[in-house]
Design an enzyme around this catalytic site. Structure first.
Site, PDB file in Angstrom:
ATOM      1  CG  ASP A   1      -5.730 -50.619 -12.688  1.00  0.00           C
ATOM      2  OD1 ASP A   1      -6.740 -49.771 -12.290  1.00  0.00           O
ATOM      3  OD2 ASP A   1      -5.455 -51.693 -12.320  1.00  0.00           O
TER       4      ASP A   1
ATOM      5  CD  GLU B   1      -7.589 -47.332  -9.230  1.00  0.00           C
ATOM      6  OE1 GLU B   1      -8.716 -47.788  -8.967  1.00  0.00           O
ATOM      7  OE2 GLU B   1      -6.700 -48.198  -9.673  1.00  0.00           O
TER       8      GLU B   1
END
Length: 783
Positions: free
Chosen positions: A412, A465
């Site tokens: 993330d 990401e």
């Protein structure tokens, strides 16, 4: 901390430090110590005890007046046969406690482990840090170890010692900053934490960063666990994964949040095992071959969705015990479904019981807020330049891959890790040693992370990401890349949704939003994500993003998914998007499954299922996702009619799939596109099919190429392009036209073909008086 008797100021300083819980080396005082004159001394700190004795030796311990410290001095021979003696004590109510004295055991941690940890090269630090069931010299108990170099005293506290920090102080291992203690007689299920005294004399109660299980929130104590006895049944899956050529295979990911995918009838959470049964059946039905879980690492706040983790080595207790989560992964593997886990090394919460200022100093984070704070998120940033912090994160990643057989991690907020000035104004950040804004320590950490995980767990996927143009995110580290397997294509996602949200009448002004992505589509190994982030915080659900009336919204969503499943890149859809969730995602309630009672939503679900099958059945749609050899524009210039067309090709070039998309509600009859080969082009997918809720404008199962030069190609096919729809035409060898059109095609496992005659009634959203018979410019060439 419980308050005991006031100690006498006349006591020796070492004893005072034990009583006042400020001794950095309790083994200097506690336990037994042989003297040069042949005598021995024993000290035991026993709060709540009235009297105590050493069982085996029959020795009564005497309380030091005014303290909870008990002592004995006598001939060493009396203890010679009892190196690990048991102390029994009686409290004021006459209750008996009997435990082996932990201060009779020597250091348990190996010097090599500590050395590797200090260098940031201990890939499995979780195997010696944290709490672990051990048998030492025939005595069972739990070994505790925690890194806290700034602490002046660390104790294990728990329900076994009334959470009293004076009872079980730990020893520090030299300059490593690691504190350890073996406590006999503890059993699985016991609750514990650490109590730390910092350099200023302040006391902090903290969780174990390496704990394997926690209480369910709002409680947050760590739980002692025995080594797992779970018997895995996924050996074949893991062996196949290691050999899988994933780059040339279909990958369709179903992203879910375990707390809101499905729930019990009363609204309570399902157990990991029950979720696994339902999820495996659903993914098998829908054709998804991976699931991606929003973080299941333990976290205190439901509203963080798991992205503010406190337990980096523990699956959340919301849905069951650690072995329940093992069973979850195992069940999905038995159905040939991979499991990816969202993992958050970019930041951590400020919770006072967790990592923040762990030992009273900025230990896991940077001390300078210009480096150590995410103001947007109210969180703290890991200090990737500190070996032990880097080791903590590397070990966490490997822990999930090794102990839970996770098939990969979606990392993330990578962009926030890479840039020192991420979401900061001038003066709010510190340049690197070269004066740049790159976080060099984070770059080194990510490269090491990807190198080690791929080496130790072949076939595992590391997905970034990352929302910027940082180069070579998904290229090997030996070529200068970051080493990720894949990267989310955030640019494609934003551009495509921006285009689809516009009224069709204005789309021809923004045609470049659909075509620009092909300029960089093969610079990385991309995943096409329609994730949870796109359906929250006022961004609307996927269905509600689409403009127009209800019919046009559903048609546009079917068109969007058809475009996605034929565009280069692996696929990802968030829960609810696959059936047209009406409202934004709500983490605190299950998805709107009741909508499947309505035909329009059934149509969305059906087309997603058929697109998955089409995508997986046709090599041209998945074999060459990361190379321009698998894609070729037919026509990218027809902005005036908002039509796009392109070819997808298999690795060997033998399979050709033509894809054409009409982004207006105007049906276009006899829309001619150039094709590379003569023969028959079967309509394998039509998002306007009646089966999906469309108007059924179609091509009667397929069309034959005509020797009409068009768009620079010797052959062409005239298509009926339905309104707000995409068609997928698969090239097949020449077949008899009469035989091909004799039967009305129906939806198949690979996709539904429109059954209506070409040019049948337009959709309710079609514009009147359109130029439906206009074809593309014959002089147009691929861009």
């Amino acid at each position: 901390m419980p308050i005991g008797p006031s100690p006498s100021p006349a006591l020796p300083e070492p004893l005072l430090r034990i009583i006042e819980a400020r001794h950095h080396d309790p083994f200097e005082v506690l336990g037994s110590h042989r003297q040069d004159d042949g005598t021995a001394t024993v000290h035991a700190f026993l709060p709540q005890a009235e009297r105590a004795r050493i069982n085996e030796a029959g020795i009564d311990l005497e309380r030091i007046p005014g303290t909870d410290l008990f002592a004995w001095e006598g001939p060493a021979d009396q203890l010679a046969q009892h190196s690990h003696y048991r102390v029994t004590w009686y409290d004021r109510q006459g209750r008996v406690e009997s435990r082996c004295d932990p201060y009779t055991f020597g250091p348990q941690l190996g010097d090599f482990d500590l050395h590797l940890f200090g260098e940031g090269r201990h890939w499995h630090a979780y195997r010696f840090l944290g709490s672990h069931r051990r048998t030492v010299d025939g005595v069972e108990g739990f070994q505790f170890a925690v890194w806290a170099p700034g602490a002046h005293r660390v104790s294990v506290i728990g329900d076994f010692n009334n959470w009293d920090g004076r009872a079980h102080p730990m020893r520090v291992r030299g300059g490593s900053g690691v504190w350890e203690l073996f406590i006999p007689d503890l059993t699985p299920g016991t609750l514990y934490k650490y109590e730390l005294r910092d350099g200023g004399g302040n006391v902090h109660v903290k969780i174990d960063p390496y704990a394997n299980a926690f209480q369910e929130r709002p409680d947050n104590a760590c739980i002692l666990t025995a080594p797992s006895s779970y018997r895995w049944g996924d050996a074949e899956w893991l062996a196949a994964r290691a050999k899988r050529d994933w780059q040339h295979s279909p990958i369709s990911v179903y992203e879910i949040h375990l707390g809101s995918w499905q729930r019990e009838a009363d609204g309570s959470f399902l157990n990991y095992r029950e979720i696994a049964k339902r999820l495996a059946a659903y993914c098998t039905e829908m054709g998804f071959n991976y699931v991606e879980l929003l973080p299941v690492t333990e976290h205190p706040l439901d509203a963080s969705w798991g992205y503010q983790a406190t337990g980096y080595f523990a699956p959340t207790a919301r849905f069951g015990a650690p072995d329940d989560f093992r069973a979850f992964v195992d069940e999905l593997h038995k159905h040939d479904i991979g499991v990816l886990l969202d993992w958050v090394p970019a930041h951590f919460p400020r919770d006072t019981t967790a990592l923040a200022k762990y030992d009273g100093t900025a230990l896991y984070e940077h001390a300078d807020p210009r480096q150590g704070e995410h103001k947007d998120w109210g969180t703290l940033i890991f200090n990737y330049g500190r070996h032990e912090v880097k080791n903590f994160l590397l070990s966490s990643a490997l822990y999930w891959l090794a102990e839970y057989h996770i098939d990969g991690l979606r990392v993330d907020a990578v962009a926030s890790m890479l840039y020192l000035d991420y979401s900061r104004e001038d003066g709010e950040w510190i340049p690197n040693k070269y004066g740049g804004n790159e976080n060099l320590d984070a770059v080194d950490f990510l490269r090491q992370l990807n190198t080690v995980t791929h080496e130790q767990h072949p076939g595992s996927l590391m997905v970034a990401e990352e929302s910027t143009s940082w180069p070579q995110v998904s290229r090997p580290t030996y070529l200068g890349g970051l080493g990720f397997s894949m990267k989310w294509n955030m640019g494609w996602m934003h551009d495509t949704l921006s285009y689809m949200e516009k009224d069709p009448i204005y789309r021809h002004y923004h045609h470049d939003l659909l075509t620009f992505g092909l300029l960089y589509a093969f610079t990385e190994n991309f995943v096409l994500p329609f994730s949870h982030d796109e359906v929250v915080h006022g961004k609307k659900s996927m269905l509600d993003k689409m403009p127009g009336d209800a019919w046009q919204k559903f048609a546009s969503l079917r068109l969007l998914y058809t475009f996605m499943f034929t565009y280069p890149g692996k696929k990802l859809l968030f829960q609810g998007c696959e059936f047209g969730q009406g409202q934004e995602w709500n983490f605190d309630a299950e998805a709107d499954w009741y909508l499947l009672e309505r035909p329009q939503h059934q149509g969305i679900k059906q087309i997603v299922r058929d697109l998955n099958q089409l995508y997986q059945a046709h090599p041209a749609l998945h074999e060459v996702d990361f190379d321009s050899a698998g894609f070729e524009w037919i026509d990218c210039h027809d902005s005036s009619q908002s039509v796009l067309s392109y070819l997808r090709k298999s690795k060997d070039g033998k399979q050709i799939v033509c894809c054409a998309f009409n982004f207006t509600p105007v049906p276009r009859e006899n829309y001619r596109i150039g094709v590379p080969l003569p023969g028959y082009y079967r309509e394998a997918m039509n998002s306007d099919a009646e089966l999906y809720g469309g108007s059924n404008v179609g091509n009667r199962g397929g069309v034959h190429a005509e020797p009409v030069s068009w768009m620079g190609r010797p052959n062409s096919i005239p298509l009926a392009l339905p309104p707000l729809a995409g068609v997928v035409m698969v090239h097949e060898p020449e077949v008899d036209a009469a035989a091909e059109t004799a039967d009305t095609p129906t939806a198949t496992a690979e996709g539904a073909a429109a059954a209506a005659p070409r040019g049948s009634a337009a959709s309710p959203g079609a514009a009147a008086g359109s130029d439906a018979d206009a074809g593309a410019d014959p002089d147009a060439t691929p861009g």
